[in-house]
Structures are given as structure tokens and as C-alpha cells.
Scaffold this motif. Structure first.
Motif, PDB file in Angstrom:
ATOM      1  N   ALA A 105       0.763  -0.997   0.014  1.00 19.47           N
ATOM      2  CA  ALA A 105       0.340  -0.106   0.526  1.00 19.47           C
ATOM      3  C   ALA A 105       0.844   1.332   0.279  1.00 19.47           C
ATOM      4  O   ALA A 105       0.360   2.725  -0.634  1.00 19.47           O
ATOM      5  N   GLY A 106       1.878   0.994   0.782  1.00 17.79           N
ATOM      6  CA  GLY A 106       2.523   2.490   0.844  1.00 17.79           C
ATOM      7  C   GLY A 106       3.336   3.136  -0.578  1.00 17.79           C
ATOM      8  O   GLY A 106       3.328   3.867  -1.218  1.00 17.79           O
ATOM      9  N   ALA A 107       3.864   1.765  -1.149  1.00 20.29           N
ATOM     10  CA  ALA A 107       3.871   1.318  -2.511  1.00 20.29           C
ATOM     11  C   ALA A 107       3.767   2.539  -3.264  1.00 20.29           C
ATOM     12  O   ALA A 107       4.122   2.698  -4.287  1.00 20.29           O
ATOM     13  N   ALA A 108       2.025   1.951  -3.751  1.00 17.40           N
ATOM     14  CA  ALA A 108       1.454   2.093  -4.309  1.00 17.40           C
ATOM     15  C   ALA A 108       0.985   4.077  -4.301  1.00 17.40           C
ATOM     16  O   ALA A 108       0.741   4.252  -5.160  1.00 17.40           O
ATOM     17  N   VAL A 109       0.923   4.064  -2.466  1.00 17.59           N
ATOM     18  CA  VAL A 109      -0.114   5.289  -2.700  1.00 17.59           C
ATOM     19  C   VAL A 109       2.108   6.615  -3.655  1.00 17.59           C
ATOM     20  O   VAL A 109       1.746   7.466  -3.664  1.00 17.59           O
ATOM     21  N   GLY A 110       2.755   6.151  -2.665  1.00 15.60           N
ATOM     22  CA  GLY A 110       4.140   6.580  -3.187  1.00 15.60           C
ATOM     23  C   GLY A 110       3.999   6.728  -5.076  1.00 15.60           C
ATOM     24  O   GLY A 110       4.232   7.760  -5.315  1.00 15.60           O
ATOM     25  N   LEU A 111       3.693   5.477  -5.747  1.00 14.51           N
ATOM     26  CA  LEU A 111       3.722   6.178  -7.122  1.00 14.51           C
ATOM     27  C   LEU A 111       2.638   6.439  -6.907  1.00 14.51           C
ATOM     28  O   LEU A 111       2.704   7.729  -8.366  1.00 14.51           O
ATOM     29  N   LEU A 112       0.819   6.660  -6.844  1.00  9.17           N
ATOM     30  CA  LEU A 112       0.597   7.529  -6.845  1.00  9.17           C
ATOM     31  C   LEU A 112       0.403   9.232  -6.865  1.00  9.17           C
ATOM     32  O   LEU A 112       0.539  10.009  -7.541  1.00  9.17           O
ATOM     33  N   ALA A 113       1.283   9.155  -5.966  1.00  7.49           N
ATOM     34  CA  ALA A 113       1.787  10.516  -5.163  1.00  7.49           C
ATOM     35  C   ALA A 113       2.800  11.277  -6.804  1.00  7.49           C
ATOM     36  O   ALA A 113       3.352  11.842  -6.902  1.00  7.49           O
ATOM     37  N   ALA A 114       4.006   9.684  -6.592  1.00  9.24           N
ATOM     38  CA  ALA A 114       4.803  10.495  -7.852  1.00  9.24           C
ATOM     39  C   ALA A 114       3.354  10.542  -9.255  1.00  9.24           C
ATOM     40  O   ALA A 114       4.254  11.338  -9.951  1.00  9.24           O
ATOM     41  N   LEU A 115       2.822   9.910  -9.651  1.00  9.31           N
ATOM     42  CA  LEU A 115       2.002  10.121 -10.656  1.00  9.31           C
ATOM     43  C   LEU A 115       1.473  12.341 -11.023  1.00  9.31           C
ATOM     44  O   LEU A 115       1.640  12.651 -11.574  1.00  9.31           O
ATOM     45  N   ILE A 116       0.533  12.315  -9.373  1.00  7.57           N
ATOM     46  CA  ILE A 116       0.452  13.318  -9.690  1.00  7.57           C
ATOM     47  C   ILE A 116       1.316  14.666  -9.236  1.00  7.57           C
ATOM     48  O   ILE A 116       0.969  15.864 -10.160  1.00  7.57           O
ATOM     49  N   LEU A 117       2.626  14.741  -9.259  1.00  4.24           N
ATOM     50  CA  LEU A 117       3.261  15.597  -8.699  1.00  4.24           C
ATOM     51  C   LEU A 117       4.224  15.197 -10.480  1.00  4.24           C
ATOM     52  O   LEU A 117       4.285  16.180 -10.673  1.00  4.24           O
ATOM     53  N   THR A 118       4.054  14.355 -11.574  1.00  2.00           N
ATOM     54  CA  THR A 118       4.201  14.804 -12.135  1.00  2.00           C
ATOM     55  C   THR A 118       3.706  15.660 -12.995  1.00  2.00           C
ATOM     56  O   THR A 118       4.312  16.380 -13.965  1.00  2.00           O
ATOM     57  N   LEU A 168      11.774   8.045  -7.720  1.00  2.00           N
ATOM     58  CA  LEU A 168      12.779   6.880  -6.728  1.00  2.00           C
ATOM     59  C   LEU A 168      12.654   7.887  -5.436  1.00  2.00           C
ATOM     60  O   LEU A 168      13.054   6.802  -4.816  1.00  2.00           O
ATOM     61  N   TYR A 169      12.005   8.648  -5.528  1.00  2.00           N
ATOM     62  CA  TYR A 169      11.332   9.260  -4.117  1.00  2.00           C
ATOM     63  C   TYR A 169      10.702   8.929  -3.012  1.00  2.00           C
ATOM     64  O   TYR A 169      10.950   8.814  -2.250  1.00  2.00           O
ATOM     65  N   CYS A 170       9.585   9.355  -3.651  1.00  8.27           N
ATOM     66  CA  CYS A 170       7.612   8.650  -3.519  1.00  8.27           C
ATOM     67  C   CYS A 170       7.958   7.681  -3.048  1.00  8.27           C
ATOM     68  O   CYS A 170       6.972   7.081  -1.474  1.00  8.27           O
ATOM     69  N   ILE A 171       8.141   6.903  -3.644  1.00  8.46           N
ATOM     70  CA  ILE A 171       7.695   4.887  -3.563  1.00  8.46           C
ATOM     71  C   ILE A 171       8.869   4.979  -2.283  1.00  8.46           C
ATOM     72  O   ILE A 171       8.482   4.761  -1.583  1.00  8.46           O
ATOM     73  N   PRO A 172      10.101   5.184  -2.140  1.00  4.68           N
ATOM     74  CA  PRO A 172      10.362   4.873  -0.555  1.00  4.68           C
ATOM     75  C   PRO A 172      10.596   5.703   0.382  1.00  4.68           C
ATOM     76  O   PRO A 172       9.826   5.180   1.834  1.00  4.68           O
ATOM     77  N   ILE A 173       9.398   6.585   0.096  1.00  6.99           N
ATOM     78  CA  ILE A 173       9.335   7.711   1.174  1.00  6.99           C
ATOM     79  C   ILE A 173       7.974   6.949   2.124  1.00  6.99           C
ATOM     80  O   ILE A 173       7.439   6.155   2.917  1.00  6.99           O
ATOM     81  N   GLY A 174       6.836   6.723   0.873  1.00  4.94           N
ATOM     82  CA  GLY A 174       5.588   5.576   0.900  1.00  4.94           C
ATOM     83  C   GLY A 174       5.474   4.416   2.200  1.00  4.94           C
ATOM     84  O   GLY A 174       5.025   4.303   3.056  1.00  4.94           O
ATOM     85  N   LEU A 175       7.667   3.811   1.397  1.00  6.97           N
ATOM     86  CA  LEU A 175       7.152   2.134   1.593  1.00  6.97           C
ATOM     87  C   LEU A 175       7.944   2.681   2.959  1.00  6.97           C
ATOM     88  O   LEU A 175       7.417   2.099   4.172  1.00  6.97           O
ATOM     89  N   ALA A 176       8.503   3.608   3.749  1.00  4.05           N
ATOM     90  CA  ALA A 176       8.803   4.133   4.843  1.00  4.05           C
ATOM     91  C   ALA A 176       7.688   4.146   6.277  1.00  4.05           C
ATOM     92  O   ALA A 176       7.559   3.809   7.467  1.00  4.05           O
ATOM     93  N   LEU A 177       6.772   5.167   5.627  1.00  2.00           N
ATOM     94  CA  LEU A 177       5.730   5.650   6.179  1.00  2.00           C
ATOM     95  C   LEU A 177       5.184   4.349   6.732  1.00  2.00           C
ATOM     96  O   LEU A 177       4.560   4.168   7.913  1.00  2.00           O
ATOM     97  N   THR A 178       4.598   3.369   5.794  1.00  2.00           N
ATOM     98  CA  THR A 178       3.410   3.333   6.352  1.00  2.00           C
ATOM     99  C   THR A 178       4.024   2.030   6.517  1.00  2.00           C
ATOM    100  O   THR A 178       3.365   0.502   7.665  1.00  2.00           O
ATOM    101  N   GLY A 179       5.891   1.891   6.619  1.00  2.00           N
ATOM    102  CA  GLY A 179       6.528   0.430   7.588  1.00  2.00           C
ATOM    103  C   GLY A 179       6.051   0.801   9.101  1.00  2.00           C
ATOM    104  O   GLY A 179       6.529   0.103  10.002  1.00  2.00           O
ATOM    105  N   ILE A 180       6.540   1.769   9.258  1.00  4.78           N
ATOM    106  CA  ILE A 180       6.102   2.924  10.385  1.00  4.78           C
ATOM    107  C   ILE A 180       4.668   2.546  11.145  1.00  4.78           C
ATOM    108  O   ILE A 180       4.976   2.363  12.023  1.00  4.78           O
TER     109      ILE A 180
END
Length: 104
Positions: free
Chosen positions: A26-39, A65-77
């Protein structure tokens, strides 16, 4: 023929824990969606200092490259926090254990 070899009543502790894989996906998906919106917010970045224009695909790649790891980290925490909270709520249940011997 199977015959019961003995029954035992035991207690076990049961607790709920989050599924980390689901949280990380879910974190990777949210990060990917954020990258898409920011694009589409940055729609083809132009750098006046070096005169380079980046395409939409390149901007998406850089942001991913930035949004997916941030999403992974946030949902992992978040999953770790939920695991700590759920770990305090354990309860005991009674289980019946039966053993059978089979004859061949």
C-alpha cells in the motif's frame, strides 16, 4: 484404523498483528500515485541554469525514485506502531489437542 491416543487441554496466547507485506504494498502504491500526481504538477521541468528540458516520463521516474521509498517507510513505521499497540492486547484461549495413532 485410527485410535485416539490422548486429549490435552492447553492455553495459548492470541494476538493480532498487521501484515507487513500489505502495508508495504500500500505504501508503494501511495508513493507511485503521489509521483504520478506530482508529475503533472511539474509537467516537463525546464532547468534554465543548464538549458535542459526533462520529459514527462523522466520527471515521473525521478519523482518515483523519491516518493516510493518515502511511502514504504511511512507505512512500514505505521505497521510497526500498530504492531506495538496490538501486542498489548493479547488474550488467552483454551485449545483442545488430540493425538491419533494410525496403523498401516
Amino acid at each position: 484404523m485410527t485410535e485416539p491416543a490422548g486429549d490435552r487441554i492447553e492455553t495459548a496466547r492470541v494476538r493480532r498483528s498487521p501484515r507487513y507485506g500489505v502495508f508495504l504494498a500500500a505504501g508503494a502504491a501511495v508513493g507511485l500515485l503521489a509521483a504520478l500526481i506530482l508529475t503533472f504538477v511539474f509537467d516537463g521541468f525546464k532547468s534554465p541554469a543548464i538549458g535542459v528540458t526533462y520529459s514527462t516520463g523522466q520527471v515521473f521516474g525521478f519523482l518515483a525514485l523519491y516518493c516510493i521509498p518515502i511511502g514504504l517507510a511511512l507505512t512500514g513505521i505505521l505497521a510497526l506502531i500498530l504492531d506495538r499497540v496490538a501486542g498489548k492486547r493479547t488474550h488467552e484461549v483454551r485449545i483442545s489437542r488430540e493425538r491419533f495413532h494410525t496403523e498401516d
